[in-house]
Design a protein around this motif. Structure first.
Motif, PDB file in Angstrom:
ATOM      1  N   THR A  76      16.499  44.417 -15.065  1.00 48.81           N
ATOM      2  CA  THR A  76      16.035  44.941 -13.784  1.00 48.81           C
ATOM      3  C   THR A  76      14.681  45.596 -13.982  1.00 48.81           C
ATOM      4  OG1 THR A  76      18.310  45.357 -13.070  1.00 48.81           O
ATOM      5  CG2 THR A  76      16.556  46.497 -11.879  1.00 48.81           C
ATOM      6  N   ILE A  77      13.704  45.207 -13.180  1.00 47.46           N
ATOM      7  CA  ILE A  77      12.351  45.745 -13.278  1.00 47.46           C
ATOM      8  C   ILE A  77      12.001  46.392 -11.944  1.00 47.46           C
ATOM      9  CG2 ILE A  77       9.910  45.204 -13.700  1.00 47.46           C
ATOM     10  CD1 ILE A  77      11.020  42.683 -15.239  1.00 47.46           C
ATOM     11  N   LEU A  78      11.707  47.679 -11.979  1.00 49.92           N
ATOM     12  CA  LEU A  78      11.363  48.426 -10.773  1.00 49.92           C
ATOM     13  C   LEU A  78       9.852  48.649 -10.754  1.00 49.92           C
ATOM     14  CD1 LEU A  78      14.246  51.081 -10.870  1.00 49.92           C
ATOM     15  CD2 LEU A  78      14.239  48.838  -9.766  1.00 49.92           C
ATOM     16  N   GLY A  79       9.170  47.984  -9.838  1.00 46.97           N
ATOM     17  CA  GLY A  79       7.712  48.038  -9.767  1.00 46.97           C
ATOM     18  C   GLY A  79       7.113  46.812 -10.425  1.00 46.97           C
ATOM     19  N   LEU A  80       6.566  45.914  -9.623  1.00 44.75           N
ATOM     20  CA  LEU A  80       6.070  44.640 -10.154  1.00 44.75           C
ATOM     21  C   LEU A  80       4.651  44.728 -10.677  1.00 44.75           C
ATOM     22  CD1 LEU A  80       6.361  41.548 -10.530  1.00 44.75           C
ATOM     23  CD2 LEU A  80       5.590  41.294  -8.159  1.00 44.75           C
ATOM     24  N   LEU A 146      13.600  48.589 -16.540  1.00 40.44           N
ATOM     25  CA  LEU A 146      12.238  49.042 -16.803  1.00 40.44           C
ATOM     26  C   LEU A 146      11.660  49.560 -15.496  1.00 40.44           C
ATOM     27  CD1 LEU A 146      12.560  45.923 -18.274  1.00 40.44           C
ATOM     28  CD2 LEU A 146      10.778  47.011 -19.632  1.00 40.44           C
ATOM     29  N   THR A 147      11.142  50.768 -15.513  1.00 41.18           N
ATOM     30  CA  THR A 147      10.619  51.358 -14.283  1.00 41.18           C
ATOM     31  C   THR A 147       9.182  51.809 -14.484  1.00 41.18           C
ATOM     32  OG1 THR A 147      10.917  53.178 -12.693  1.00 41.18           O
ATOM     33  CG2 THR A 147      11.860  53.492 -14.883  1.00 41.18           C
ATOM     34  N   ASP A 148       8.309  51.267 -13.634  1.00 43.18           N
ATOM     35  CA  ASP A 148       6.863  51.494 -13.727  1.00 43.18           C
ATOM     36  C   ASP A 148       6.337  51.660 -12.304  1.00 43.18           C
ATOM     37  OD1 ASP A 148       4.326  51.721 -14.773  1.00 43.18           O
ATOM     38  OD2 ASP A 148       4.027  49.566 -14.997  1.00 43.18           O
ATOM     39  N   LEU A 149       6.702  52.785 -11.690  1.00 41.48           N
ATOM     40  CA  LEU A 149       6.461  53.008 -10.270  1.00 41.48           C
ATOM     41  C   LEU A 149       5.247  53.915 -10.074  1.00 41.48           C
ATOM     42  CD1 LEU A 149      10.192  53.596  -9.264  1.00 41.48           C
ATOM     43  CD2 LEU A 149       8.858  51.497  -8.943  1.00 41.48           C
ATOM     44  N   TYR A 150       4.142  53.312  -9.608  1.00 42.55           N
ATOM     45  CA  TYR A 150       2.893  54.048  -9.417  1.00 42.55           C
ATOM     46  C   TYR A 150       2.223  53.617  -8.122  1.00 42.55           C
ATOM     47  CZ  TYR A 150       2.884  56.151 -14.048  1.00 42.55           C
ATOM     48  OH  TYR A 150       3.203  56.901 -15.148  1.00 42.55           O
ATOM     49  N   SER A 151       1.590  54.583  -7.458  1.00 44.56           N
ATOM     50  CA  SER A 151       0.719  54.289  -6.325  1.00 44.56           C
ATOM     51  C   SER A 151      -0.719  54.236  -6.835  1.00 44.56           C
ATOM     52  CB  SER A 151       0.885  55.365  -5.246  1.00 44.56           C
ATOM     53  OG  SER A 151       0.488  56.632  -5.742  1.00 44.56           O
ATOM     54  N   TRP A 177      19.623  49.745 -22.056  1.00 45.33           N
ATOM     55  CA  TRP A 177      18.422  50.567 -22.263  1.00 45.33           C
ATOM     56  C   TRP A 177      17.715  50.823 -20.940  1.00 45.33           C
ATOM     57  CZ3 TRP A 177      16.496  52.688 -26.783  1.00 45.33           C
ATOM     58  CH2 TRP A 177      17.120  52.290 -27.966  1.00 45.33           C
ATOM     59  N   LEU A 178      17.220  52.056 -20.799  1.00 47.40           N
ATOM     60  CA  LEU A 178      16.316  52.423 -19.708  1.00 47.40           C
ATOM     61  C   LEU A 178      14.945  52.686 -20.302  1.00 47.40           C
ATOM     62  CD1 LEU A 178      15.637  53.339 -16.786  1.00 47.40           C
ATOM     63  CD2 LEU A 178      16.417  55.637 -17.448  1.00 47.40           C
ATOM     64  N   VAL A 179      13.897  52.110 -19.693  1.00 50.08           N
ATOM     65  CA  VAL A 179      12.516  52.299 -20.151  1.00 50.08           C
ATOM     66  C   VAL A 179      11.700  52.833 -18.985  1.00 50.08           C
ATOM     67  CG1 VAL A 179      10.512  51.212 -21.218  1.00 50.08           C
ATOM     68  CG2 VAL A 179      12.805  50.331 -21.698  1.00 50.08           C
ATOM     69  N   LEU A 180      11.068  53.984 -19.181  1.00 49.21           N
ATOM     70  CA  LEU A 180      10.278  54.630 -18.130  1.00 49.21           C
ATOM     71  C   LEU A 180       8.850  54.831 -18.593  1.00 49.21           C
ATOM     72  CD1 LEU A 180      13.136  56.855 -18.364  1.00 49.21           C
ATOM     73  CD2 LEU A 180      12.526  56.623 -15.977  1.00 49.21           C
ATOM     74  N   ASN A 181       7.898  54.545 -17.707  1.00 51.50           N
ATOM     75  CA  ASN A 181       6.493  54.828 -17.971  1.00 51.50           C
ATOM     76  C   ASN A 181       6.096  56.101 -17.238  1.00 51.50           C
ATOM     77  OD1 ASN A 181       3.716  54.747 -18.493  1.00 51.50           O
ATOM     78  ND2 ASN A 181       3.317  53.371 -16.786  1.00 51.50           N
ATOM     79  N   TYR A 182       5.816  57.162 -18.015  1.00 51.92           N
ATOM     80  CA  TYR A 182       5.419  58.446 -17.436  1.00 51.92           C
ATOM     81  C   TYR A 182       3.939  58.711 -17.696  1.00 51.92           C
ATOM     82  CZ  TYR A 182      10.261  59.923 -16.601  1.00 51.92           C
ATOM     83  OH  TYR A 182      11.541  60.029 -16.136  1.00 51.92           O
ATOM     84  N   HIS A 183       3.283  59.370 -16.734  1.00 52.30           N
ATOM     85  CA  HIS A 183       1.874  59.717 -16.925  1.00 52.30           C
ATOM     86  C   HIS A 183       1.714  60.905 -17.872  1.00 52.30           C
ATOM     87  CE1 HIS A 183       3.166  62.485 -13.804  1.00 52.30           C
ATOM     88  NE2 HIS A 183       2.110  63.219 -14.034  1.00 52.30           N
ATOM     89  N   VAL A 214       5.906  56.395 -22.844  1.00 50.21           N
ATOM     90  CA  VAL A 214       7.017  55.491 -22.571  1.00 50.21           C
ATOM     91  C   VAL A 214       8.265  56.119 -23.174  1.00 50.21           C
ATOM     92  CG1 VAL A 214       7.978  53.184 -22.896  1.00 50.21           C
ATOM     93  CG2 VAL A 214       5.509  53.481 -22.571  1.00 50.21           C
ATOM     94  N   ILE A 215       9.267  56.353 -22.329  1.00 53.15           N
ATOM     95  CA  ILE A 215      10.524  56.945 -22.764  1.00 53.15           C
ATOM     96  C   ILE A 215      11.594  55.857 -22.771  1.00 53.15           C
ATOM     97  CG2 ILE A 215      12.246  58.744 -22.345  1.00 53.15           C
ATOM     98  CD1 ILE A 215       9.492  59.859 -22.938  1.00 53.15           C
ATOM     99  N   TYR A 216      12.347  55.789 -23.869  1.00 57.86           N
ATOM    100  CA  TYR A 216      13.422  54.816 -24.008  1.00 57.86           C
ATOM    101  C   TYR A 216      14.740  55.570 -24.125  1.00 57.86           C
ATOM    102  CZ  TYR A 216       9.346  52.369 -26.066  1.00 57.86           C
ATOM    103  OH  TYR A 216       8.103  51.857 -26.324  1.00 57.86           O
ATOM    104  N   GLY A 217      15.714  55.181 -23.330  1.00 55.72           N
ATOM    105  CA  GLY A 217      17.033  55.777 -23.430  1.00 55.72           C
ATOM    106  C   GLY A 217      18.097  54.713 -23.579  1.00 55.72           C
ATOM    107  N   CYS A 218      18.980  54.868 -24.573  1.00 56.12           N
ATOM    108  CA  CYS A 218      20.108  53.969 -24.748  1.00 56.12           C
ATOM    109  C   CYS A 218      21.397  54.755 -24.531  1.00 56.12           C
ATOM    110  CB  CYS A 218      20.110  53.344 -26.141  1.00 56.12           C
ATOM    111  SG  CYS A 218      21.430  52.126 -26.389  1.00 56.12           S
TER     112      CYS A 218
END
Length: 259
Positions: A76-80, A146-151, A177-183, A214-218
């Motif tokens: 699942t990819i959140l933010g294309l 994977l979540t990469d949600l930015y305006s 796994w959850l992968v998040l892109n944080y600023h 980039v935060i990875y959680g399992c």
């Protein structure tokens, strides 16, 4: 009156402009790259024009790292964005099914028309709000999120909400796994960081050259440092992005928080 386009501080020629209720969407070309920008100084996505499946930005490459740790059947990819991460996983994992949730229909159209995003039965694109999409997902229904949600100028507040982290954890299958892109790195004494530790026994972090985290959680304990080099070299043969160099910059975060 036509839309006023403020040229971003990105080198190259603007080759396409689209607009929706969220703002302008620009496609910019330089000699080697094609760039997606939401009409700001930031590059939303960037590809090599002749190799659209290869992410250019270091943080985008780092987000693919869990593909070494497991072989997800459903992603699942959140933010294309321009579809860089999606295209990379599509090429890397030919047996996986991918579901992408993107808020803006125009972004989906541009990713397909200008960034060579594949059209295939195993790639599903849904135009929807990521918050509602993740809430609606059945429990244990996906192996990698994977979540990469930015305006145009900031990260979506959704990514920093405890409820969102809980919903992602609930939707993940065992060993998911959850992968998040944080600023920036979440405050280690803050509620977000505590929620991440509470949900994920294994929590890792990667800091990019542009200071993205980039935060990875399992949802199960996992030790990536015992993986043999050949596992990374095998991935490098399939998708040359410097897997070993990425792994060398990964560090473990604190132990899980108590309930």
């Amino acid at each position: 009156m036509g839309t006023i386009i403020k040229r971003p501080e990105i080198k190259g020629d603007i080759v396409h402009v689209a607009s929706d209720r969220y703002g302008n969407i620009l496609v910019i070309d330089d000699r080697k790259h094609r760039i997606l920008s939401f009409d700001s100084v930031f590059e939303q996505s960037k590809i090599r024009r002749h190799f659209p499946h290869l992410p250019v930005h270091e943080y985008s490459r780092a987000m693919l790292l869990p593909a070494v740790f497991s072989t997800p059947e459903h992603i699942t990819i959140l933010g294309l964005g321009a579809g860089v991460i999606t295209h990379g996983l599509y090429r890397l994992l030919p047996e996986a099914r991918l579901h992408v949730v993107e808020l803006r229909e125009k972004v989906v159209e541009i990713a397909q028309e200008w960034f060579s995003l594949p059209k295939d039965d195993r790639l599903t694109l849904t135009v929807a709000d990521a918050r509602l999409a993740i809430e609606a997902m059945p429990e244990a229904s996906t192996h990698l999120i994977l979540t990469d949600l930015y305006s145009a100028d900031r990260m979506s507040p959704l990514q920093s909400q405890r409820r969102f982290i809980k919903d992602c954890a609930r939707a993940l299958a065992p060993n998911g796994w959850l992968v998040l892109n944080y600023h920036r790195m979440p405050e280690q004494d803050g509620t977000l960081f505590r929620e991440l530790k509470r949900q994920f026994p294994c929590l890792l972090a990667f800091k990019s050259k542009t200071n993205n985290w980039v935060i990875y959680g399992c949802n199960r304990p996992f030790d990536p440092w015992h993986l043999p080099d050949r596992a990374f070299k095998s991935m490098e043969a399939q998708l040359p992005i410097g897997w070993l160099a990425i792994m060398k910059k990964v560090r473990s975060l604190a132990a899980p928080a108590s309930l």
